[in-house]
Design an enzyme around this catalytic site. Structure first.
Site, PDB file in Angstrom:
ATOM      1  N   LYS A   8       0.887  -1.417   0.157  1.00  0.00           N
ATOM      2  CA  LYS A   8      -0.136   0.137   0.223  1.00  0.00           C
ATOM      3  C   LYS A   8       1.342   1.029   0.303  1.00  0.00           C
ATOM      4  CE  LYS A   8      -4.465  -1.211   1.056  1.00  0.00           C
ATOM      5  NZ  LYS A   8      -5.404  -1.515   2.260  1.00  0.00           N
ATOM      6  N   LYS A  58      -3.822 -11.703  -7.372  1.00  0.00           N
ATOM      7  CA  LYS A  58      -5.072 -12.104  -6.696  1.00  0.00           C
ATOM      8  C   LYS A  58      -6.042 -10.498  -7.485  1.00  0.00           C
ATOM      9  CE  LYS A  58      -5.189  -9.076  -2.566  1.00  0.00           C
ATOM     10  NZ  LYS A  58      -5.524  -8.960  -1.540  1.00  0.00           N
ATOM     11  N   LYS A 102      -9.795  -5.705  -5.403  1.00  0.00           N
ATOM     12  CA  LYS A 102     -11.023  -4.584  -5.612  1.00  0.00           C
ATOM     13  C   LYS A 102     -10.361  -3.624  -6.413  1.00  0.00           C
ATOM     14  CE  LYS A 102     -11.557  -3.964  -0.923  1.00  0.00           C
ATOM     15  NZ  LYS A 102     -12.428  -4.592   0.296  1.00  0.00           N
TER      16      LYS A 102
HETATM   17  P1  TYM Z   1     -10.539  -6.973   2.650  1.00  0.00           P
HETATM   18  O1  TYM Z   1     -11.536  -5.631   3.461  1.00  0.00           O
HETATM   19  O2  TYM Z   1      -8.576  -6.640   2.054  1.00  0.00           O
HETATM   20  O3  TYM Z   1     -11.027  -8.123   2.311  1.00  0.00           O
HETATM   21  C1  TYM Z   1     -12.525  -8.688   3.728  1.00  0.00           C
HETATM   22  C2  TYM Z   1     -11.798 -10.489   2.915  1.00  0.00           C
HETATM   23  O4  TYM Z   1     -11.860 -11.462   2.060  1.00  0.00           O
HETATM   24  C3  TYM Z   1     -10.487 -11.876   2.069  1.00  0.00           C
HETATM   25  N1  TYM Z   1     -10.579 -11.640   0.456  1.00  0.00           N
HETATM   26  C4  TYM Z   1      -9.847 -12.932  -0.062  1.00  0.00           C
HETATM   27  N2  TYM Z   1     -10.039 -14.355  -0.500  1.00  0.00           N
HETATM   28  C5  TYM Z   1     -10.223 -14.914  -1.538  1.00  0.00           C
HETATM   29  N3  TYM Z   1      -8.818 -14.235  -2.445  1.00  0.00           N
HETATM   30  C6  TYM Z   1      -8.905 -13.066  -2.865  1.00  0.00           C
HETATM   31  N4  TYM Z   1      -8.348 -12.582  -4.284  1.00  0.00           N
HETATM   32  C7  TYM Z   1      -9.232 -11.689  -1.765  1.00  0.00           C
HETATM   33  N5  TYM Z   1      -9.700 -11.235  -1.375  1.00  0.00           N
HETATM   34  C8  TYM Z   1     -10.001 -10.578  -0.287  1.00  0.00           C
HETATM   35  C9  TYM Z   1      -9.151 -10.658   2.632  1.00  0.00           C
HETATM   36  O5  TYM Z   1      -8.305 -11.887   3.124  1.00  0.00           O
HETATM   37  C10 TYM Z   1     -10.778 -10.494   3.774  1.00  0.00           C
HETATM   38  O6  TYM Z   1     -10.638 -12.134   4.546  1.00  0.00           O
HETATM   39  N6  TYM Z   1      -7.935  -5.660   6.957  1.00  0.00           N
HETATM   40  C11 TYM Z   1      -9.088  -6.776   6.713  1.00  0.00           C
HETATM   41  C12 TYM Z   1     -10.155  -6.317   7.123  1.00  0.00           C
HETATM   42  C13 TYM Z   1     -10.087  -6.459   8.742  1.00  0.00           C
HETATM   43  C14 TYM Z   1     -10.285  -8.096   9.461  1.00  0.00           C
HETATM   44  C15 TYM Z   1     -10.042  -7.332  10.740  1.00  0.00           C
HETATM   45  C16 TYM Z   1     -10.285  -8.667   9.172  1.00  0.00           C
HETATM   46  C17 TYM Z   1     -10.164  -5.559   9.539  1.00  0.00           C
HETATM   47  N7  TYM Z   1      -9.992  -6.317  10.814  1.00  0.00           N
HETATM   48  C18 TYM Z   1      -9.921  -8.564  11.554  1.00  0.00           C
HETATM   49  C19 TYM Z   1     -10.685  -9.848   9.746  1.00  0.00           C
HETATM   50  C20 TYM Z   1     -10.448  -9.657  11.234  1.00  0.00           C
HETATM   51  C21 TYM Z   1      -9.047  -6.876   5.518  1.00  0.00           C
HETATM   52  O7  TYM Z   1      -8.770  -5.598   4.853  1.00  0.00           O
HETATM   53  O8  TYM Z   1      -9.737  -7.470   4.307  1.00  0.00           O
END
Ligand code: TYM
Length: 334
Positions: free
Chosen positions: A115, A197, A200
């Site tokens: 990032k 991967k 978004k």
């Molecule tokens: P975020 O918002 O980027 O993604 C949300 C969830 O989607 C999963 N994910 C994927 N899984 C499979 N293939 C992909 N291409 C893919 N892209 C995203 C991510 O692994 C995630 O589970 N930091 C975290 C959000 C967060 C969080 C937490 C999660 C904040 N606090 C506490 C769990 C517990 C994030 O940015 O996820």
């Protein structure tokens, strides 16, 4: 464990338009686990401002995400579905945990490196301490399990290290959480470059299926997905594009990759891609319709937001008060 119940915590950022990767890597697993645990599903809007956001847009996306959780099948009467910013204990615990996290640990985080490269003009302190807020989210509710995709594993490891470090100093304060990685779908790749991967933030709209895409768009994007010249539907690292499509089809239909291979033995890629597109559209379209209904039902959604934030606050305060006492903050006078 909190109040004798096994706890689950997970969350998603309200940034950008969610992709099929988010759905299959996270949300889909949340559904299968939600009967076994007391679950909190958070819209992590505080994490989102580590990157500059348009305020009105962020508010809108946060509401869209919260309604999506419900539309996807999470029952807001049984699960606590809420906004991170409505529970101030997240930020308060994050401050305390910042003082138990080392700079070196945060510097090693690959998401921070990625990032900061992407937002070189805004490498703010929040972006750096982002994983500590995530640790606070999880530890606040004494979560036993945290279902995430593979890309969040490093943050989960750090959370465990922080919890263990704190417990070593002050006794058993935090449950040390386990990650839950689903059997299929933990890593969905880009449709245009299967070595990356699905994300978004990809500039190429054909690389990702957005959860807002309509049926025709979904099918068109799958038709354009990058494959190979093998002309054989096989689950193999030598065919990363086809492997990714098999993974998606498996995750949506519940079939194993071997069953998918058998189903499409002798079929051309065109037929296979169409089947994947239709299966994904069949899964996403009803969710989209339900979400639209919810968005139109303002009073109902508002009541969920209010009630669930109250429940989350109540649970969060328990841990926060305990932690504040442990580190030596003065008792409150009642
Ligand atoms: P975020 O918002 O980027 O993604 C949300 C969830 O989607 C999963 N994910 C994927 N899984 C499979 N293939 C992909 N291409 C893919 N892209 C995203 C991510 O692994 C995630 O589970 N930091 C975290 C959000 C967060 C969080 C937490 C999660 C904040 N606090 C506490 C769990 C517990 C994030 O940015 O996820």
């Amino acid at each position: 464990m909190l109040n004798g119940e096994k706890m689950l915590f997970s969350g998603m950022q309200a940034t950008g338009t969610l992709t099929l990767g988010n759905y299959l890597g996270a949300l889909n697993n949340w559904l299968t686990l939600s009967d076994e645990y007391k679950c909190l599903y958070c819209v992590v809007d505080e994490h989102s401002i580590t990157v500059r956001q348009d305020p009105a847009e962020l508010r809108k996306r946060a509401r869209n995400l919260l309604t999506l959780y419900i539309a996807a099948g999470l029952d807001p009467e049984k699960n606590i579905i809420y906004y991170q910013s409505h529970v101030s204990a997240h930020a308060e615990l994050a401050w305390i945990l910042n003082c138990y996290t080392y700079m070196g640990e945060l510097q090693r985080m690959t998401q921070f490196k990625d990032k900061s490269a992407k937002h070189a003009d805004n490498i703010n302190a929040g972006l750096f301490t982002y994983p500590v807020l995530m640790a606070a989210d999880i530890l606040l509710y004494q979560a036993d399990v945290v279902p995430v995709g593979i890309d969040q594993m490093q943050h989960l490891e750090l959370t465990r290290n922080i919890a263990e470090r704190f417990n070593n100093i002050y006794g058993d304060v935090f449950t040390v959480p386990e990650a839950y990685i689903g059997k299929v779908g933990a890593k969905i790749q880009s449709l245009q470059d299967p070595s990356k991967k699905m994300s978004k933030s990809d500039e190429n709209v054909n690389a990702s299926i957005y959860l807002t895409d309509d049926r025709d768009t979904i099918i068109r994007k799958f038709k354009r997905a990058v494959t190979d010249n093998e002309a054989c539907v096989r689950y193999s690292d030598d065919q990363p594009g086809i492997k990714n499509l098999i993974t998606i089809y498996s995750a949506v239909t519940g079939k194993t990759p071997a069953e998918v291979e058998a189903e499409f033995a002798g079929s051309g890629y065109g037929d296979f891609k169409l089947a994947v597109g239709e299966a994904v559209a069949d899964r996403l379209n009803p969710i989209q319709a339900k979400q639209a209904d919810l968005l139109a039902n303002k009073d109902y959604v508002d009541s969920i937001i209010k009630n669930n934030a109250e429940q989350a606050n109540y649970l969060a305060q328990k841990t926060l008060r305990k932690v504040q006492k442990k580190v030596g903050f003065p008792e409150r006078i009642r």
